[in-house]
Design an enzyme around this catalytic site. Structure first.
Site, short mmCIF file in Angstrom:
data_model
loop_
_atom_site.label_atom_id
_atom_site.label_comp_id
_atom_site.label_asym_id
_atom_site.label_seq_id
_atom_site.Cartn_x
_atom_site.Cartn_y
_atom_site.Cartn_z
CG ASP B 81 -1.98 1.28 1.26
OD1 ASP B 81 -2.28 1.67 0.10
OD2 ASP B 81 -2.22 1.68 2.32
CG ASN B 123 -5.84 2.87 12.44
OD1 ASN B 123 -6.46 3.00 13.43
ND2 ASN B 123 -5.95 2.04 11.42
CG HIS B 124 -3.27 0.45 9.57
ND1 HIS B 124 -3.96 1.59 9.20
CD2 HIS B 124 -2.26 0.65 8.35
CE1 HIS B 124 -3.57 2.31 8.13
NE2 HIS B 124 -2.58 1.74 7.47
CD GLN B 189 -2.82 -1.11 5.03
OE1 GLN B 189 -4.10 -0.88 4.68
NE2 GLN B 189 -1.78 -0.23 4.22
NE ARG B 219 -0.66 12.90 4.99
CZ ARG B 219 -0.98 11.79 4.61
NH1 ARG B 219 -0.45 10.62 5.20
NH2 ARG B 219 -2.15 11.84 3.86
CG ASP B 221 -2.11 7.65 6.87
OD1 ASP B 221 -2.29 8.35 5.67
OD2 ASP B 221 -2.30 6.32 6.71
CG LEU B 226 -5.52 6.49 16.76
CD1 LEU B 226 -4.66 7.26 17.62
CD2 LEU B 226 -4.55 5.70 15.66
CD GLU B 263 -5.09 10.96 5.56
OE1 GLU B 263 -5.02 10.08 6.40
OE2 GLU B 263 -5.41 10.66 4.58
CG HIS B 332 0.24 10.86 -2.00
ND1 HIS B 332 0.10 11.91 -1.05
CD2 HIS B 332 -0.25 9.77 -1.29
CE1 HIS B 332 -0.27 11.38 0.16
NE2 HIS B 332 -0.57 10.23 0.08
CG ASP B 333 -4.17 9.50 -1.57
OD1 ASP B 333 -3.58 8.55 -1.91
OD2 ASP B 333 -4.13 9.81 -0.14
#
Lengths: 456, 574
Positions: B81, B123-124, B189, B219, B221, B226, B263, B332-333
């Site tokens: 990813d 988060n992961h 993930q 940054r 993500d 969480l 983010e 980038h997204d």
């Protein structure tokens, strides 16, 4: 008060853009009310003038500023030197003097009376704001205070309560988001002289927005539909429709309602027929459309079902609605201009407003097709047909969106198709006559929109 | 900059001398630049950009006026990813370099007065992370409780599935442990279990590790996710905010001039929660992205009217004193329209659904220039908006030269092609065999590297690159762009978006024509009566502001930036 003042005013008033009797001689000018608001320097007096031109007498109000010496920035609104109570001063249009206009806010906020001139308003009004005369208006004069309030001062006074004040106050009380909040007013013996309302900072009128969309559509590649181009207006039109329905519901709840029975509808249709005949006698280009239009008026006369009536806007079009940052707001609930007050307050079908707005979409769609003055007439041929087709597409697309929005209020105008079309055509007939008389090159606009009624 | 509450008007860069205190609020004025290490410059000739390559290009970024680099994930990862699946938080992805290279990058950036922040996924992790491997093999061991395990896939039914295209559930069964594990994103993930104090501590350890190496911030993500709680949508929970406050306290205690950038692809009203308590000036994240603004800029220009922008800015709540929005045009997204899909909260969505052009853009993967049909006027207008609307601008690498994309590449790779430096082989990005490049360079006749590259644009003063640099310079001369209040101005022309940015000493008036056609505008500038506006690009004095509305005319997609210098005689009345 000296006679020289009257002569001075007669000369001055005939040059003002809001003076309705332009081009005709003033036979008599009388000051029928003269109220001192402050005797300082600068001073201010509120005058009402009766201006007689032939049989016709109109009343105008004036806020005269008085200064011993006129600064340069006020020269452009000078009336002339006058004598008041032994004091010589230069008179000028006091609305342009920011040193004076705050007095109006203070008087409204304090609920002050000056003789019969009554100032009313919210006690919490901000009274420290600087005013600016709005230049765009024709028949009245408006002052913007800061960017919070707008004071609309009626130049020609119509006796009685102004319908705008009446309606906006009632709707604001009901919490309507679609009117500009009233903050105060000035009245002279029951006649509304001025209204202070919320100024819609950052708003633009529906006409500018709609024509922005039209311009974008016409500049887009052929083959893209009105719904496909980036400037699509349909979402706005739909929201405007919904806002219109809400305003009508609020008007119906706040004021009396009634019904048009069969006889009334016949009478209405008769009037429409008469106006059509009149237009036909004057505008030859109208002839091919006559039969189709008459059929609709005939259908109205034979409708055989009652239609509800209520207070309406009366002069509803894209120029009367403002898009603010988060909503549409309806302005100028004054009814049809030039009509007596009683008629402007008369009950009518809400579809009259819907028809007015639909006509406005037709105008927005087509006004860019009118060659600007001095431009060569476009060569006859397919271009014009294509333009007309695109105009028809834009209008149909946005008319449908407007009616979809209106229908969310519970009444789909398309369920009252006969009355709606008759009202719309009646308006179009008026437009044809008006354009033929005043702007022949614009005749193409109403006629172009009537294509489906044309017979070869 | 001794007194941080009174930022001076000089350039942003700090010296990073040990003796001189740094500006703790630097991020409020900074120009950010999102850089893909993989795609920026290849120093080793293996076809993939690396940290040493980026170091070689720092002088270019300094010249452009960049204050802070934002790096996409730099950590060891199986790259399923784009590196957002981290398999070791404390190692650099080997193809990018090593920790030594990274420290060197930070040092070299600091030497030039620039800063470096990097993506961090809290988060992961990747399912390849040793924590997850330990967790699935040894449920009772020290990592047994590091992830969210369940015997069934029943819990937390109210949490939406984010990657609806690939995932059917937020739970995936693990045959090794014989239980389901929770994942808000891809099934490879697994989400970390923040209810476990050991996870909380481990992540703080990760943060300290990088902060000690000199990184200027993160940054962060996907932070809304969480924690999980039954009966909620498992987003923006109070426990998540509590943990962020703990992270922030740690940063404030040990690393006072670093920045946490959230983010959180949420509505502004929810995002402000991530700034924390306004009374403290903000005690969670220093910055957050303003997601809904970007698509609305595109929409407003498409519609040739300002309301999409005006409306979202009017809905944007005030943020705590020491906080700042991050704003961007592209990244980038894909062009994210996630923030316009919630009908309940925003009737603006209705406009999107009705606008097929925009609908066609949902999820579109394109760069700025192709999105705007390579129309130089529009690109300049968008750049001017990005640099003058409230927030700190984030540029995406390559957009400063108007790079194109390759829609034939899969997923989001179309906007991640090699930076175009020169008209030479591989666009000057790498000297490897062209076949070895991680992605082919853009080669079409309009956007190809022979036409669009840094070298050519540096030589031509009329290039987009020079324009962008000039605008950045102007912005940096006026800290008010970063720090000032934003007031939209009244005007009746719907195609004109005009606003004033102001802060005690400095005032800038920005007027933008969102229409392709020339437009007039009458602005109510009574507040500035007597002031002589000075146009920022050329320093030309415009007529003094009087009592009457101020008339300007703008060419199609034109804009003006004016400074409004204080004058002794100006009538500062309201």
């Amino acid at each position: 008060m000296t006679t020289s003042l009257q002569a001075l005013l007669a000369g001055w008033i005939s040059g003002q853009r809001w003076f309705a009797g332009k081009g005709r001689a003033i036979d008599e000018l009388t000051v029928i009310s003269d109220i001192e608001l402050t005797d300082d320097d600068p001073g201010m007096r509120h005058l009402v003038l009766a201006v007689r031109q032939g049989e016709n007498v109109d009343h105008y109000q004036l806020l005269v500023g008085l200064r011993a010496e006129l600064p340069d920035r006020l020269r452009h609104v000078e009336i002339g030197p006058v004598e008041f109570a032994g004091r010589t001063a230069v008179a000028y249009d006091g609305l342009h003097d920011t040193a004076l206009t705050r007095l109006l806010l203070r008087a409204m906020s304090g609920g002050e009376d000056f003789g019969g001139l009554r100032f009313r308003g919210d006690a919490g009004l901000r009274t420290d704001l600087r005013s600016l005369v709005v230049t765009a208006e024709q028949s009245n004069t408006s002052l913007v205070f800061g960017d919070i309030y707008i004071l609309k001062l009626f130049r020609r006074l119509n006796a009685g309560l102004n319908p705008e004040l009446e309606i906006v106050s009632a709707l604001a009380e009901r919490g309507s988001p679609h009117v500009a909040r009233p903050y105060g007013h000035i009245e002279l013996e029951g006649t509304t002289c001025a209204i202070l309302q919320e100024f819609l900072a950052g708003a633009s009128d529906g006409w500018s927005l709609a024509t922005t969309s039209v311009r974008d559509f016409y500049a887009s590649p052929e083959g893209l539909g009105a719904a496909d181009v980036g400037g699509d207006f349909a979402a706005e039109a739909e929201r405007l429709g919904a806002a219109t329905a809400e305003v009508h519901q609020e008007l119906a709840a706040a004021f009396p309602t009634g019904e048009l029975d069969r006889d009334d509808l016949v009478l209405l249709a008769t009037g429409m027929h008469k106006r059509l005949e009149h237009a036909l006698s004057e505008v030859a280009e109208m002839a091919p459309y006559a039969e189709g239009i008459m059929r609709v008026f005939d259908a109205l006369a034979m409708l055989g079902r009652a239609e509800t009536v209520q207070r309406v806007h009366g002069d509803y079009h894209l120029g009367q609605v403002m898009r603010t940052t988060d909503r549409w707001v309806v302005l100028d609930f004054e009814g049809e201009p030039g009509q007596p007050l009683a008629e402007r307050r008369a009950l009518s079908s809400p579809l009259r407003d819907v028809a007015g707005m639909l006509r406005s979409f037709e105008y927005a769609a087509r006004h860019l097709l009118v060659p600007e003055a001095g431009a060569a007439e476009p060569a006859a041929g397919s271009d014009q047909a294509l333009e007309e087709a695109r105009a028809a597409e834009w209008a149909a697309h946005n008319r449908a969106a407007f009616m979809n929005g209106y229908a969310t209020g519970g009444t789909d105008p398309r369920d009252h198709a006969v009355l709606l079309r008759a009202l719309e055509l009646d308006k179009a007939v008026y437009e044809v006559l008006y354009e033929a008389r005043n702007r022949p090159s614009w005749l193409r606009i109403p006629l172009g929109s009537l294509e489906e009624y044309r017979q070869p | 900059m001794a007194n941080p509450t009174v930022p001076d008007s000089g350039p942003v860069p700090d010296t990073f001398d040990e003796e001189q205190p740094r500006d703790p609020y630097w991020y409020k004025r900074a120009v950010f630049y999102e850089v893909l290490i993989r795609g920026f410059y290849d120093s080793s000739g293996d076809g993939t950009g690396d940290i040493r390559g980026l170091i070689q290009k720092l002088d270019y970024l300094k010249w452009l006026g960049v204050d802070c680099l934002w790096l996409l994930p730099i950590y060891e990862s199986p790259l399923r990813d784009g590196g957002y699946d981290i398999s070791d938080y404390l190692k650099i992805l080997p193809e990018f370099g090593d920790l030594g290279d990274f420290v060197k990058l930070v040092e070299e950036a600091h030497k030039r007065g620039m800063r470096v922040i990097a993506d961090l996924v809290m988060n992961h992790t990747s399912d390849q992370h040793p924590w997850f491997q330990a967790s699935r093999h040894d449920p009772t061991g020290p990592y047994g409780d590091f992830y969210v395990w369940s015997d069934t896939d029943e819990p937390y039914k109210d949490a939406r599935i984010i990657f609806v295209d690939t995932e059917t559930s937020n739970w995936t069964h693990d045959p090794v442990r014989g239980q389901y594990y929770w994942h808000r994103f891809f099934s490879h993930q697994p989400d970390l279990n923040y209810d476990n104090p050991a996870v909380q501590d481990a992540m703080l350890e990760v943060l300290r590790f990088w902060l000690d190496l000199g990184i200027d911030g993160f940054r962060m993500d996907a932070i809304p996710y969480l924690y999980e709680r039954e009966g909620t949508n498992c987003e923006n929970l109070k426990e998540t905010h509590e943990y962020l406050r703990r992270v922030r306290a740690e940063v404030d205690r040990l690393y006072p001039d670093r920045v946490l950038l959230a983010e959180a692809n949420q509505w502004p009203a929810d995002v402000v929660e991530y700034f924390g308590d306004p009374v403290t000036g903000g005690n969670e994240c220093h910055m957050a992205f303003h997601f809904p603004l970007m698509p609305r800029i595109f929409m407003a220009v498409r519609r040739e009217q300002r309301y999409p922008i005006s409306e979202i800015l009017a809905q944007t709540p005030k943020i705590p004193e020491h906080c700042q929005w991050g704003i961007f045009l592209r990244n980038h997204d894909e062009l994210t329209l996630e923030m316009v899909t919630d009908e309940e909260r925003d009737y603006m969505y209705a406009e999107y659904a009705k606008d097929p052009r925009m609908r066609a853009n949902v999820g579109i993967r394109r760069r700025l220039a192709p999105l705007l049909d390579n129309d130089r006027d529009q690109i300049e207008l968008f750049t001017a908006l990005l640099l003058s609307l409230p927030g700190s601008p984030v540029l995406y690498y390559g957009d400063e030269i108007g790079m194109g994309d390759n829609i034939w590449l899969g997923d989001r790779d179309g906007v991640r092609t090699p930076m175009q430096w020169t008209p030479d082989r591989n666009a000057g990005f790498s000297d490897c065999d062209p076949g070895r490049l991680y992605l082919p360079v853009i080669m079409d006749p309009i956007y190809g590297y022979q036409a669009i590259n840094v070298e050519a644009q540096q030589k031509h003063s009329g290039s987009l690159l020079h324009f962008t640099r000039k605008m950045i310079q102007i912005r940096k001369r006026h800290p008010v762009f970063g720090l000032g209040d934003f007031t939209e101005l009244t005007c009746s022309n719907p195609s004109i978006l005009a606003y004033v940015r102001e802060m005690d000493g400095d005032r800038v008036l920005c007027v933008n024509n969102l229409s392709r056609f020339p437009q007039p505008v009458e602005l109510d500038l009574r507040r500035f009566e007597g002031v002589t506006p000075v146009e920022c690009m050329g320093g030309v004095q415009f007529p003094a502001i009087g009592e009457l509305p101020y008339l300007l005319t703008l060419p199609g997609h034109g804009f003006y930036w004016f400074t409004l210098p204080q004058t002794k005689h100006s009538a500062e009345e309201t």
